[in-house]
Design a protein around this motif. Structure first.
Motif, PDB file in Angstrom:
ATOM      1  N   ALA A  71       1.443 -10.391  -1.826  1.00  0.00           N
ATOM      2  CA  ALA A  71       2.837  -9.938  -1.776  1.00  0.00           C
ATOM      3  C   ALA A  71       3.000  -8.599  -2.483  1.00  0.00           C
ATOM      4  O   ALA A  71       3.730  -7.714  -2.008  1.00  0.00           O
ATOM      5  CB  ALA A  71       3.748 -10.989  -2.408  1.00  0.00           C
ATOM      6  N   ILE A  72       2.301  -8.415  -3.594  1.00  0.00           N
ATOM      7  CA  ILE A  72       2.374  -7.144  -4.324  1.00  0.00           C
ATOM      8  C   ILE A  72       1.828  -6.007  -3.469  1.00  0.00           C
ATOM      9  O   ILE A  72       2.408  -4.909  -3.419  1.00  0.00           O
ATOM     10  CB  ILE A  72       1.604  -7.245  -5.653  1.00  0.00           C
ATOM     11  CG1 ILE A  72       2.339  -8.164  -6.621  1.00  0.00           C
ATOM     12  CG2 ILE A  72       1.416  -5.870  -6.284  1.00  0.00           C
ATOM     13  CD1 ILE A  72       1.574  -8.449  -7.894  1.00  0.00           C
ATOM     14  N   SER A  73       0.707  -6.254  -2.787  1.00  0.00           N
ATOM     15  CA  SER A  73       0.130  -5.207  -1.929  1.00  0.00           C
ATOM     16  C   SER A  73       1.074  -4.827  -0.803  1.00  0.00           C
ATOM     17  O   SER A  73       1.236  -3.646  -0.474  1.00  0.00           O
ATOM     18  CB  SER A  73      -1.211  -5.676  -1.368  1.00  0.00           C
ATOM     19  OG  SER A  73      -1.029  -6.758  -0.454  1.00  0.00           O
ATOM     20  N   LEU A  74       1.728  -5.822  -0.213  1.00  0.00           N
ATOM     21  CA  LEU A  74       2.655  -5.557   0.892  1.00  0.00           C
ATOM     22  C   LEU A  74       3.866  -4.769   0.401  1.00  0.00           C
ATOM     23  O   LEU A  74       4.280  -3.777   1.028  1.00  0.00           O
ATOM     24  CB  LEU A  74       3.097  -6.875   1.527  1.00  0.00           C
ATOM     25  CG  LEU A  74       4.029  -6.790   2.744  1.00  0.00           C
ATOM     26  CD1 LEU A  74       3.349  -6.037   3.867  1.00  0.00           C
ATOM     27  CD2 LEU A  74       4.438  -8.179   3.195  1.00  0.00           C
ATOM     28  N   VAL A  75       4.432  -5.195  -0.730  1.00  0.00           N
ATOM     29  CA  VAL A  75       5.613  -4.513  -1.260  1.00  0.00           C
ATOM     30  C   VAL A  75       5.264  -3.099  -1.721  1.00  0.00           C
ATOM     31  O   VAL A  75       6.022  -2.149  -1.474  1.00  0.00           O
ATOM     32  CB  VAL A  75       6.215  -5.334  -2.419  1.00  0.00           C
ATOM     33  CG1 VAL A  75       7.327  -4.553  -3.115  1.00  0.00           C
ATOM     34  CG2 VAL A  75       6.750  -6.659  -1.906  1.00  0.00           C
ATOM     35  N   SER A  76       4.121  -2.939  -2.376  1.00  0.00           N
ATOM     36  CA  SER A  76       3.738  -1.616  -2.859  1.00  0.00           C
ATOM     37  C   SER A  76       3.525  -0.637  -1.713  1.00  0.00           C
ATOM     38  O   SER A  76       3.941   0.526  -1.787  1.00  0.00           O
ATOM     39  CB  SER A  76       2.457  -1.712  -3.703  1.00  0.00           C
ATOM     40  OG  SER A  76       1.370  -2.181  -2.921  1.00  0.00           O
ATOM     41  N   PHE A  77       2.907  -1.093  -0.610  1.00  0.00           N
ATOM     42  CA  PHE A  77       2.692  -0.219   0.533  1.00  0.00           C
ATOM     43  C   PHE A  77       4.022   0.111   1.209  1.00  0.00           C
ATOM     44  O   PHE A  77       4.213   1.235   1.695  1.00  0.00           O
ATOM     45  CB  PHE A  77       1.751  -0.889   1.535  1.00  0.00           C
ATOM     46  CG  PHE A  77       1.185   0.055   2.561  1.00  0.00           C
ATOM     47  CD1 PHE A  77       0.162   0.923   2.233  1.00  0.00           C
ATOM     48  CD2 PHE A  77       1.679   0.085   3.850  1.00  0.00           C
ATOM     49  CE1 PHE A  77      -0.363   1.795   3.173  1.00  0.00           C
ATOM     50  CE2 PHE A  77       1.167   0.949   4.801  1.00  0.00           C
ATOM     51  CZ  PHE A  77       0.136   1.808   4.455  1.00  0.00           C
TER      52      PHE A  77
END
Length: 333
Positions: free
Chosen positions: A18-24
């Protein structure tokens, strides 16, 4: 305890996804892209860029692809190959740019953490034991002053005072003669000798916070019945304080691991820019300004991952240090 650790580690997997998706997604929220900034810079220099060149650059960087396609390319490269992508601005792999500056950043942050603890620990205990004394009020005033003063302002004051009164410039993490030298004992000692100013500046606010928190927690512990009982049994005062109340009040120091790890990457951005430190902070700021999405996205992802890992480590250390927390976790399991 083992079940608690396994459960927390399993929770980390979807959380990191989820962090990777939100950060991108965050990187792509501002209007335009890296090409927008790049074309604006070329136009400011008087160079013309035609639509064919822009289209070629968009295809080269994959900016025409839908969001989910760009994300899958990026995250699959990280998971399968450890490849964070190519930096648009520097034309280098993102991993090389980050790891090249991470060593100095870690050294700066770890030394700052240790100095913060060494200063805050005795002052916090002393102000709690000597409540309402002149020293207590003095340290309280200095603590509020440290909290209210931004770190970058302290950096500017240090730069001005050093140049105005000592005729020296404050900046960088090494002397000019070691700029291009390979890493050896002399260069390491030179970097350490130049670290005290950024360590003092970055650690000001953290030291003030820890002093106030330790003082408040220790005052609460000193008023509890077990302290009165131990004192009535004739236990020496300083032994009583250090053996029981201080241990219970030490939890804030251990819990700082949860936020110390993220500051290894982004906690010293403004101070590093003002002092010209070759850490990851200025690199992150430049990536955000130029909308270098792979470089900025990698930084945000690493910050999020360090926050998750740091929180896990702080929880485990707190459970080891404080039996009350350990028993509470055991009951939840």
């Amino acid at each position: 305890m083992r079940a608690f650790v396994i459960r927390r580690v399993l929770y980390m997997v979807p959380m990191l996804f989820a962090i990777s998706l939100v950060s991108f997604a965050i990187i792509q929220l501002p209007p335009g892209s890296f090409l927008t900034t790049y074309v604006a810079e070329l136009s400011a220099q008087g160079q013309d860029v035609n639509s064919a060149q822009i289209q070629a650059l968009e295809e080269r960087y994959g900016l025409n692809d839908p969001f989910h396609v760009q994300y899958m390319k990026w995250i699959s490269g990280i998971v399968l190959h450890g490849d964070f992508g190519q930096s648009f601005q520097y034309q280098q792999p993102v991993s090389e740019l980050i790891w090249g500056r991470l060593g100095l950043t870690i050294a700066l942050s770890v030394i700052t953490m240790l100095v913060t603890w060494l200063i805050a620990f005795p002052i916090g205990i002393y102000t709690a034991v000597r409540q309402h004394s002149v020293a207590d009020y003095s340290f309280t005033f200095l603590g509020f002053l440290g909290l209210a003063t931004p770190n970058f302002l302290l950096a500017l004051i240090f730069v001005w005072v050093s140049y105005r009164y000592f005729g020296q410039t404050v900046g960088g993490m090494g002397s000019p003669e070691y700029a291009d030298a390979a890493w050896n004992l002399g260069k390491v000692l030179d970097v350490v000798s130049n670290l005290w100013i950024p360590v003092l500046i970055i650690g000001t606010a953290g030291t003030a916070v820890l002093i106030r928190v330790l003082r408040a927690n220790l005052l609460d512990e000193l008023r509890k019945p077990y302290v009165t009982t131990a004192r009535a049994k004739g236990l020496p005062e300083w032994r009583l304080i250090l053996k029981y109340p201080v241990r219970m009040a030490m939890s804030p120091f251990i819990s700082t691991i949860g936020w110390i790890l993220p500051t290894l990457i982004g906690g010293e951005v403004m101070v590093s820019i003002v002092l010209g430190l070759e850490t990851t902070g200025p690199l992150l700021m430049g990536a955000l300004q130029s909308q270098d999405m792979y470089l900025a996205g990698a930084f945000i992802l690493i910050l999020g991952a360090l926050t998750v890992v740091g929180t896990l480590l702080s929880d485990l250390l707190l459970a080891w240090w404080d039996p009350r927390i350990r028993h509470a976790q055991a009951e939840k399991v």
